[in-house]
Scaffold this motif. Structure first.
Motif, PDB file in Angstrom:
ATOM      1  N   UNK A  73    -114.774 102.839 -64.316  1.00 41.37           N
ATOM      2  CA  UNK A  73    -114.555 104.279 -64.136  1.00 41.37           C
ATOM      3  C   UNK A  73    -113.069 104.591 -64.283  1.00 41.37           C
ATOM      4  N   UNK A  74    -112.751 105.515 -65.175  1.00 40.44           N
ATOM      5  CA  UNK A  74    -111.359 105.923 -65.376  1.00 40.44           C
ATOM      6  C   UNK A  74    -110.896 106.784 -64.205  1.00 40.44           C
ATOM      7  N   UNK A  75    -109.662 106.541 -63.733  1.00 40.62           N
ATOM      8  CA  UNK A  75    -109.085 107.295 -62.617  1.00 40.62           C
ATOM      9  C   UNK A  75    -107.854 108.070 -63.085  1.00 40.62           C
ATOM     10  N   UNK A  76    -107.468 109.066 -62.312  1.00 43.03           N
ATOM     11  CA  UNK A  76    -106.303 109.876 -62.652  1.00 43.03           C
ATOM     12  C   UNK A  76    -105.071 109.511 -61.827  1.00 43.03           C
ATOM     13  N   UNK A  77    -105.177 108.429 -61.072  1.00 41.72           N
ATOM     14  CA  UNK A  77    -104.057 108.010 -60.224  1.00 41.72           C
ATOM     15  C   UNK A  77    -102.921 107.443 -61.073  1.00 41.72           C
ATOM     16  N   UNK A  78    -101.743 107.277 -60.449  1.00 37.51           N
ATOM     17  CA  UNK A  78    -100.573 106.779 -61.163  1.00 37.51           C
ATOM     18  C   UNK A  78    -100.796 105.343 -61.637  1.00 37.51           C
ATOM     19  N   UNK A  79    -100.149 104.999 -62.734  1.00 35.15           N
ATOM     20  CA  UNK A  79    -100.323 103.691 -63.366  1.00 35.15           C
ATOM     21  C   UNK A  79     -99.102 102.823 -63.090  1.00 35.15           C
ATOM     22  N   UNK A  80     -99.323 101.622 -62.577  1.00 31.13           N
ATOM     23  CA  UNK A  80     -98.251 100.669 -62.296  1.00 31.13           C
ATOM     24  C   UNK A  80     -97.938  99.904 -63.576  1.00 31.13           C
ATOM     25  N   UNK A  81     -96.794 100.192 -64.178  1.00 29.89           N
ATOM     26  CA  UNK A  81     -96.443  99.570 -65.455  1.00 29.89           C
ATOM     27  C   UNK A  81     -96.209  98.072 -65.298  1.00 29.89           C
ATOM     28  N   UNK A  82     -96.506  97.348 -66.368  1.00 36.69           N
ATOM     29  CA  UNK A  82     -96.333  95.894 -66.368  1.00 36.69           C
ATOM     30  C   UNK A  82     -94.978  95.519 -66.945  1.00 36.69           C
ATOM     31  N   UNK A  83     -94.331  94.536 -66.334  1.00 33.38           N
ATOM     32  CA  UNK A  83     -93.076  94.001 -66.872  1.00 33.38           C
ATOM     33  C   UNK A  83     -93.297  92.628 -67.499  1.00 33.38           C
ATOM     34  N   UNK A  84     -94.550  92.214 -67.574  1.00 29.85           N
ATOM     35  CA  UNK A  84     -94.889  90.880 -68.081  1.00 29.85           C
ATOM     36  C   UNK A  84     -94.931  90.892 -69.600  1.00 29.85           C
ATOM     37  N   UNK A  85     -94.357  89.874 -70.209  1.00 29.53           N
ATOM     38  CA  UNK A  85     -94.500  89.661 -71.646  1.00 29.53           C
ATOM     39  C   UNK A  85     -95.759  88.828 -71.849  1.00 29.53           C
ATOM     40  N   UNK A  86     -96.837  89.483 -72.263  1.00 32.96           N
ATOM     41  CA  UNK A  86     -98.128  88.805 -72.339  1.00 32.96           C
ATOM     42  C   UNK A  86     -98.198  87.811 -73.484  1.00 32.96           C
ATOM     43  N   UNK A  87     -97.252  87.896 -74.435  1.00 27.48           N
ATOM     44  CA  UNK A  87     -97.202  86.893 -75.496  1.00 27.48           C
ATOM     45  C   UNK A  87     -96.720  85.552 -74.958  1.00 27.48           C
TER      46      UNK A  87
END
Length: 337
Positions: free
Chosen positions: A222-236
């Motif tokens: 379910x999609x929410x409208x709350x704030x999104x915690x950005x990622x600082x991880x380099x997934x590569x």
């Protein structure tokens, strides 16, 4: 009629509407459906004239030669529904425009397949050519792939991919093996396939840490409208020091020395266990290798798969863990004949 990315999106939406035999769609309904998705994607909607052009293209031989049930009405308005209830453009052979665009796309992608970060194209391109029948007649059995079309969770990949792109917080309903399902709120970051299984990596709002969830245990999103915690991880780079998908929070990289049998060493040389794999020069037999990884469950599963063809020399804690696992396995066979 030339088609672009937005046109393909519109055709896909219209196809879904025409294939819905539980609801009738007139022009107004179709416009609403198409424009809703286009607005969500951040692009302009279309007018009635463009919708009519799209439908005429889908009906033409250059499109998919679709046929409607011409008897249908919604009130006094014309309604649109496929004549054949089993028809969908997703199951229909590619039209001329599709083939031309796909061949152009493959030609562009082929320019980059020799770059390290695009090595996956080496497999993808022949797979696409075969799947969409772009190979010569009679050559459609050149290559086959291991996959499980019945794998649970595949249907979530597209949804989660879009949630990651749109940076949307979601609530997933998760059902562990043998336990009741529960809801968890996460910020999705990355989707990874490992061992024919897909995993979602995300920020867990409750534990304030990175979690991963196999998609086959997710029963709802379910999609929410709350704030999104950005990622600082380099997934590569995130998976560089592990095998698989489990990264222990307090885990440390260990240099593991593995001695293989003469019968198995060539297999390991041609199919390395990890990118850090090197020949262990202190072993004059040339049958020992080193890898530098954080020990996790997937590592031990791979090592156990070598059976008597492998001995762990170092470090002691990894060697002892393997001894314990082998003893537990052996205990399963301690019974009278």
């Amino acid at each position: 009629m030339a088609t672009n990315r937005h046109a393909q999106i519109r055709y896909t939406i219209l196809d879904r509407c025409f294939n819905n035999h539980n609801r009738l769609f007139d022009y107004d309904d179709l416009l609403n459906e198409v424009n809703y998705v286009l607005f969500e994607l951040g692009t302009e909607g279309i007018k009635l004239r463009q919708l009519q052009y799209d439908i005429e293209h889908m009906k033409s031989d250059a499109g998919w030669a679709i046929e409607f049930d011409e008897t249908l009405k919604k009130g006094r308005k014309k309604a649109f529904q496929y004549q054949d209830k089993n028809f969908s453009i997703a199951n229909h052979p590619l039209n001329v425009n599709d083939v031309e665009q796909l061949e152009t796309t493959i030609a562009i992608l082929s320019r980059y397949k020799h770059r390290a970060e695009f090595s996956w194209l080496e497999e993808l391109i022949p797979r696409m050519e075969q799947a969409f029948q772009l190979v010569e007649s009679g050559d459609n059995g050149i290559i086959s792939y291991q996959e499980n079309l019945d794998l649970k969770g595949r249907e979530h990949i597209g949804t989660l991919f879009n949630m990651i792109l749109k940076r949307k917080q979601v609530k997933i309903t998760y059902e562990p093996y043998g336990k009741p399902e529960f809801d968890v709120v996460v910020c999705p970051y990355h989707i990874k396939q490992y061992n024919n299984r897909w995993f979602l990596f995300c920020f867990n709002e409750e534990y304030k840490s990175i979690s991963n969830y196999p998609l086959d245990r997710i029963t709802g999103i379910e999609e929410l409208n709350a704030s999104f915690e950005s990622s600082t991880i380099n997934w590569l780079d995130y998976f560089d020091d592990i095998i698989g998908v489990t990264k222990p929070e307090e885990g440390k990289v260990e240099k593991i020395v593995l001695r293989f049998s003469e019968q198995r060493i060539n297999y390991v040389l041609t199919k390395p266990l990890h990118g850090t794999q090197k020949i262990y020069k202190e072993d004059q037999s040339n049958c020992s290798m080193t890898i530098e990884v954080i020990p996790n469950q997937e590592l031990y599963q791979q090592l156990l798969a070598f059976g008597p063809d492998l001995e762990i020399l170092e470090p002691a804690k990894v060697r002892l863990k393997m001894i314990d696992l082998i003893k537990e396995t052996s205990n399963n066979y301690n019974y009278a004949e």
